[in-house]
Write a protein that holds these residues in place. Structure first.
Motif, PDB file in Angstrom:
ATOM      1  N   MET A 155      81.141  35.379   7.180  1.00 36.74           N
ATOM      2  CA  MET A 155      81.243  35.075   8.578  1.00 36.74           C
ATOM      3  C   MET A 155      81.233  36.378   9.311  1.00 36.74           C
ATOM      4  SD  MET A 155      83.524  32.316  10.547  1.00 36.74           S
ATOM      5  CE  MET A 155      83.126  31.028   9.446  1.00 36.74           C
ATOM      6  N   HIS A 156      80.525  36.828  10.283  1.00 39.16           N
ATOM      7  CA  HIS A 156      80.426  38.092  11.046  1.00 39.16           C
ATOM      8  C   HIS A 156      79.645  37.804  12.338  1.00 39.16           C
ATOM      9  CE1 HIS A 156      76.822  38.395   8.626  1.00 39.16           C
ATOM     10  NE2 HIS A 156      76.297  39.132   9.290  1.00 39.16           N
ATOM     11  N   LEU A 157      79.613  38.796  13.233  1.00 37.92           N
ATOM     12  CA  LEU A 157      78.889  38.866  14.241  1.00 37.92           C
ATOM     13  C   LEU A 157      77.773  39.721  14.135  1.00 37.92           C
ATOM     14  CD1 LEU A 157      81.943  39.113  17.039  1.00 37.92           C
ATOM     15  CD2 LEU A 157      80.891  36.988  16.350  1.00 37.92           C
ATOM     16  N   GLN A 158      76.434  39.130  14.945  1.00 38.94           N
ATOM     17  CA  GLN A 158      75.365  39.949  14.806  1.00 38.94           C
ATOM     18  C   GLN A 158      75.061  40.346  16.503  1.00 38.94           C
ATOM     19  OE1 GLN A 158      72.434  38.260  12.395  1.00 38.94           O
ATOM     20  NE2 GLN A 158      73.011  39.146  10.721  1.00 38.94           N
ATOM     21  N   GLU A 159      75.019  41.665  16.933  1.00 41.02           N
ATOM     22  CA  GLU A 159      74.445  41.638  18.343  1.00 41.02           C
ATOM     23  C   GLU A 159      73.159  42.159  18.479  1.00 41.02           C
ATOM     24  OE1 GLU A 159      76.973  43.216  22.315  1.00 41.02           O
ATOM     25  OE2 GLU A 159      77.786  43.097  20.404  1.00 41.02           O
ATOM     26  N   GLU A 160      72.471  41.555  19.413  1.00 46.36           N
ATOM     27  CA  GLU A 160      71.027  42.002  19.624  1.00 46.36           C
ATOM     28  C   GLU A 160      70.682  41.418  21.007  1.00 46.36           C
ATOM     29  OE1 GLU A 160      66.472  41.290  17.853  1.00 46.36           O
ATOM     30  OE2 GLU A 160      68.559  40.077  16.893  1.00 46.36           O
ATOM     31  N   ASN A 161      70.149  42.426  21.668  1.00 50.68           N
ATOM     32  CA  ASN A 161      69.486  42.295  23.067  1.00 50.68           C
ATOM     33  C   ASN A 161      70.901  41.792  23.966  1.00 50.68           C
ATOM     34  OD1 ASN A 161      66.906  42.906  22.319  1.00 50.68           O
ATOM     35  ND2 ASN A 161      66.713  40.980  21.773  1.00 50.68           N
ATOM     36  N   ASN A 162      72.081  42.365  23.751  1.00 51.52           N
ATOM     37  CA  ASN A 162      73.218  41.864  24.503  1.00 51.52           C
ATOM     38  C   ASN A 162      73.667  40.841  24.117  1.00 51.52           C
ATOM     39  OD1 ASN A 162      75.132  43.278  26.335  1.00 51.52           O
ATOM     40  ND2 ASN A 162      74.280  42.211  28.000  1.00 51.52           N
ATOM     41  N   THR A 163      73.285  39.874  23.291  1.00 47.67           N
ATOM     42  CA  THR A 163      73.762  38.613  23.078  1.00 47.67           C
ATOM     43  C   THR A 163      74.414  38.812  21.558  1.00 47.67           C
ATOM     44  OG1 THR A 163      71.829  37.714  22.262  1.00 47.67           O
ATOM     45  CG2 THR A 163      72.045  37.596  24.531  1.00 47.67           C
ATOM     46  N   VAL A 164      75.108  37.630  21.510  1.00 45.26           N
ATOM     47  CA  VAL A 164      75.805  37.645  20.101  1.00 45.26           C
ATOM     48  C   VAL A 164      75.383  36.228  19.409  1.00 45.26           C
ATOM     49  CG1 VAL A 164      77.851  37.642  18.916  1.00 45.26           C
ATOM     50  CG2 VAL A 164      77.511  39.316  20.832  1.00 45.26           C
ATOM     51  N   SER A 165      75.203  36.504  18.126  1.00 48.33           N
ATOM     52  CA  SER A 165      75.179  35.292  17.359  1.00 48.33           C
ATOM     53  C   SER A 165      76.117  35.199  16.433  1.00 48.33           C
ATOM     54  CB  SER A 165      73.663  34.972  16.776  1.00 48.33           C
ATOM     55  OG  SER A 165      73.543  36.237  15.671  1.00 48.33           O
ATOM     56  N   ILE A 166      76.646  34.197  16.012  1.00 45.97           N
ATOM     57  CA  ILE A 166      77.897  34.103  14.920  1.00 45.97           C
ATOM     58  C   ILE A 166      77.127  33.179  13.848  1.00 45.97           C
ATOM     59  CG2 ILE A 166      80.129  33.334  14.443  1.00 45.97           C
ATOM     60  CD1 ILE A 166      80.286  32.649  17.480  1.00 45.97           C
ATOM     61  N   THR A 167      77.150  34.128  12.613  1.00 42.98           N
ATOM     62  CA  THR A 167      76.638  33.827  11.310  1.00 42.98           C
ATOM     63  C   THR A 167      77.731  33.717  10.322  1.00 42.98           C
ATOM     64  OG1 THR A 167      75.935  36.146  10.882  1.00 42.98           O
ATOM     65  CG2 THR A 167      74.447  34.698  12.164  1.00 42.98           C
ATOM     66  N   PRO A 168      77.363  32.881   9.420  1.00 42.01           N
ATOM     67  CA  PRO A 168      76.037  31.972   9.185  1.00 42.01           C
ATOM     68  C   PRO A 168      76.140  30.726   9.684  1.00 42.01           C
ATOM     69  CG  PRO A 168      77.741  32.218   7.167  1.00 42.01           C
ATOM     70  CD  PRO A 168      78.263  32.876   8.152  1.00 42.01           C
ATOM     71  N   SER A 169      77.487  30.263  10.059  1.00 43.61           N
ATOM     72  CA  SER A 169      77.669  28.727  10.322  1.00 43.61           C
ATOM     73  C   SER A 169      78.142  28.373  11.706  1.00 43.61           C
ATOM     74  CB  SER A 169      78.716  28.230   9.248  1.00 43.61           C
ATOM     75  OG  SER A 169      79.865  28.955   9.217  1.00 43.61           O
ATOM     76  N   ILE A 170      78.776  29.196  12.242  1.00 42.49           N
ATOM     77  CA  ILE A 170      79.231  28.984  13.697  1.00 42.49           C
ATOM     78  C   ILE A 170      77.977  29.489  14.816  1.00 42.49           C
ATOM     79  CG2 ILE A 170      80.881  29.440  15.495  1.00 42.49           C
ATOM     80  CD1 ILE A 170      83.089  30.021  13.518  1.00 42.49           C
ATOM     81  N   GLY A 171      77.906  28.667  15.657  1.00 42.25           N
ATOM     82  CA  GLY A 171      77.138  28.601  16.592  1.00 42.25           C
ATOM     83  C   GLY A 171      75.355  28.279  16.224  1.00 42.25           C
ATOM     84  N   ASN A 172      74.501  28.698  17.153  1.00 36.95           N
ATOM     85  CA  ASN A 172      73.155  28.242  16.843  1.00 36.95           C
ATOM     86  C   ASN A 172      72.796  26.570  16.676  1.00 36.95           C
ATOM     87  OD1 ASN A 172      72.141  30.908  17.057  1.00 36.95           O
ATOM     88  ND2 ASN A 172      73.016  31.326  14.956  1.00 36.95           N
ATOM     89  N   THR A 173      73.864  25.984  17.329  1.00 37.47           N
ATOM     90  CA  THR A 173      73.721  24.637  17.318  1.00 37.47           C
ATOM     91  C   THR A 173      72.214  23.988  18.174  1.00 37.47           C
ATOM     92  OG1 THR A 173      75.054  24.409  19.161  1.00 37.47           O
ATOM     93  CG2 THR A 173      76.206  24.204  17.133  1.00 37.47           C
ATOM     94  N   PRO A 174      72.008  22.987  17.716  1.00 41.99           N
ATOM     95  CA  PRO A 174      70.693  22.419  18.251  1.00 41.99           C
ATOM     96  C   PRO A 174      70.889  21.739  19.838  1.00 41.99           C
ATOM     97  CG  PRO A 174      71.472  20.797  16.526  1.00 41.99           C
ATOM     98  CD  PRO A 174      72.290  21.982  16.455  1.00 41.99           C
ATOM     99  N   ILE A 175      69.636  22.076  20.633  1.00 43.50           N
ATOM    100  CA  ILE A 175      69.783  20.885  21.657  1.00 43.50           C
ATOM    101  C   ILE A 175      68.497  20.043  21.578  1.00 43.50           C
ATOM    102  CG2 ILE A 175      68.670  21.100  24.054  1.00 43.50           C
ATOM    103  CD1 ILE A 175      70.271  23.461  24.781  1.00 43.50           C
ATOM    104  N   LYS A 176      68.874  18.953  21.574  1.00 46.97           N
ATOM    105  CA  LYS A 176      67.881  17.957  21.421  1.00 46.97           C
ATOM    106  C   LYS A 176      67.678  16.979  22.731  1.00 46.97           C
ATOM    107  CE  LYS A 176      68.836  17.246  16.447  1.00 46.97           C
ATOM    108  NZ  LYS A 176      69.292  16.505  15.432  1.00 46.97           N
ATOM    109  N   ARG A 177      66.459  16.478  23.023  1.00 49.89           N
ATOM    110  CA  ARG A 177      66.103  15.690  24.067  1.00 49.89           C
ATOM    111  C   ARG A 177      66.507  14.437  23.812  1.00 49.89           C
ATOM    112  NH1 ARG A 177      62.236  12.531  26.715  1.00 49.89           N
ATOM    113  NH2 ARG A 177      61.731  12.995  28.812  1.00 49.89           N
ATOM    114  N   CYS A 178      67.157  13.705  24.672  1.00 42.47           N
ATOM    115  CA  CYS A 178      67.751  12.162  24.454  1.00 42.47           C
ATOM    116  C   CYS A 178      66.746  11.367  25.137  1.00 42.47           C
ATOM    117  CB  CYS A 178      69.004  12.172  25.028  1.00 42.47           C
ATOM    118  SG  CYS A 178      69.509  10.406  24.658  1.00 42.47           S
TER     119      CYS A 178
END
Length: 337
Positions: free
Chosen positions: A1-24
């Motif tokens: 588990m670590h942080l990746q920073e790109e284009n001034n944003t951070v994504s948490i990998t491999p399992s925290i974050g990047n959760t989906p958005i779904k239209r209801c």
């Protein structure tokens, strides 16, 4: 588990974050606009609180505020504590979580499964109350030289986690077309971090918080002071406060809307009846707030409204779903406090 920073944003990998958005489709059809749900229960701890938990832990380790094998301490309604317990254990630390007696049994069970030591306190009324989760957590950490109080209510990493991860995800997943963001307000970290990021991209984006009757943040947003008469908060687990957390930044919040516990419970059971999905308590409050805004004619058919669902209803089975309530959506209109 670590942080990746790109284009001034951070994504948490491999399992925290990047959760989906779904239209209801159900809510979109019912309210005549485009409604999306940010499904934070896909995080490993089934909660959005995994994000600030990870940021706060990494910050403490990076600043050498705790040694390997030490204890991370938090005052939590359950979800932040679970995130801290899981991450601390994975990294070789212990966790001590102070919860209020209103914490659901489902959350306590999960904390114990994660190996956390638990203390149950009378309330979560802030550091001025000697029996509160916050005061007792701070006192415990102060007496242990290898303990660190993450202090989500006043830790800037709480806001930063959502500014660096949740906000960018929502913006990217909606192709920058999000017009409204609705979430429950507890520590204030989510609405402050997401609100700041989305406002920087488009200042017209509406950032709306939801809190229970009796909470003081609506008053604070309007007047920048606490009310003289502070009353007991209508207990909706995870949101609502009788003090202003340091992690609540009102500068990027347009409005805070108050809802009743009974209406939130009704909305949870209505939503489950119509979709077979059990939402959590603060998610149910967001549904109540959505219903109130709809009746005030706040939405256009072209809007893209994002509802923040921080966790799953399986942690509130006894509180939300065990007792059936009468469902009358026509009259379930949340009013301003």
């Amino acid at each position: 588990m670590h942080l990746q920073e790109e284009n001034n944003t951070v994504s948490i990998t491999p399992s925290i974050g990047n959760t989906p958005i779904k239209r209801c489709d159900f809510l979109s059809g019912f309210y005549g606009t485009n409604i999306f749900i940010k499904e934070e229960f896909h995080n490993p701890g089934m909660s959005s609180k995994d994000r600030p938990a990870y940021f706060m832990i990494q910050d403490a380790i990076r600043r050498e505020r705790i040694r390997l094998g030490g204890t991370f301490v938090e005052a939590s309604s359950g979800n932040t504590g679970l995130g801290i317990a899981m991450i601390a254990k994975q990294l070789g630390y212990k966790a001590k979580i102070f919860v209020s007696k209103s914490c659901s049994q489902e959350k306590i069970d999960k904390l114990e499964e994660a190996g956390a030591a638990i203390e149950i306190c009378d309330n979560s009324n802030g550091l001025h109350d000697f029996q509160s989760t916050q005061f007792r957590a701070q006192s415990f950490a102060a007496k242990d030289p290898n303990a660190y109080f993450t202090n989500q209510y006043y830790n800037t990493q709480n806001i930063r986690a959502h500014y660096k991860t949740t906000g960018p995800e929502i913006f990217q997943q909606t192709s920058g077309k999000v017009t409204h963001f609705l979430c429950g307000v507890g520590t204030g970290g989510t609405i402050s971090g997401v609100g700041r990021f989305l406002k920087e991209q488009n200042p017209t984006t509406q950032i709306w918080g939801i809190e229970p009757k009796g909470s003081i943040l609506q008053h604070y947003l309007a007047y920048r002071t606490t009310p003289q008469d502070i009353r007991p908060c209508d207990a909706i687990e995870g949101i609502g406060r009788n003090f202003v957390p340091g992690s609540f930044d009102p500068e990027h919040v347009d409005e805070i809307y108050q809802v009743e516990k009974r209406v939130s419970k009704m909305m949870a059971q209505w939503y489950f009846r119509e979709t077979s999905f059990r939402c959590g308590f603060s998610s149910a409050a967001v549904l109540a707030g959505l219903h109130g805004f709809y009746h005030e004619m706040r939405f256009k058919s072209t809007d893209q409204v994002v509802l923040f669902f921080p966790d799953h209803g399986r942690r509130y089975l006894t509180k939300l779903y065990s007792d059936k309530v009468e469902i009358n959506i026509t009259n379930a209109i949340a009013k301003h406090g």
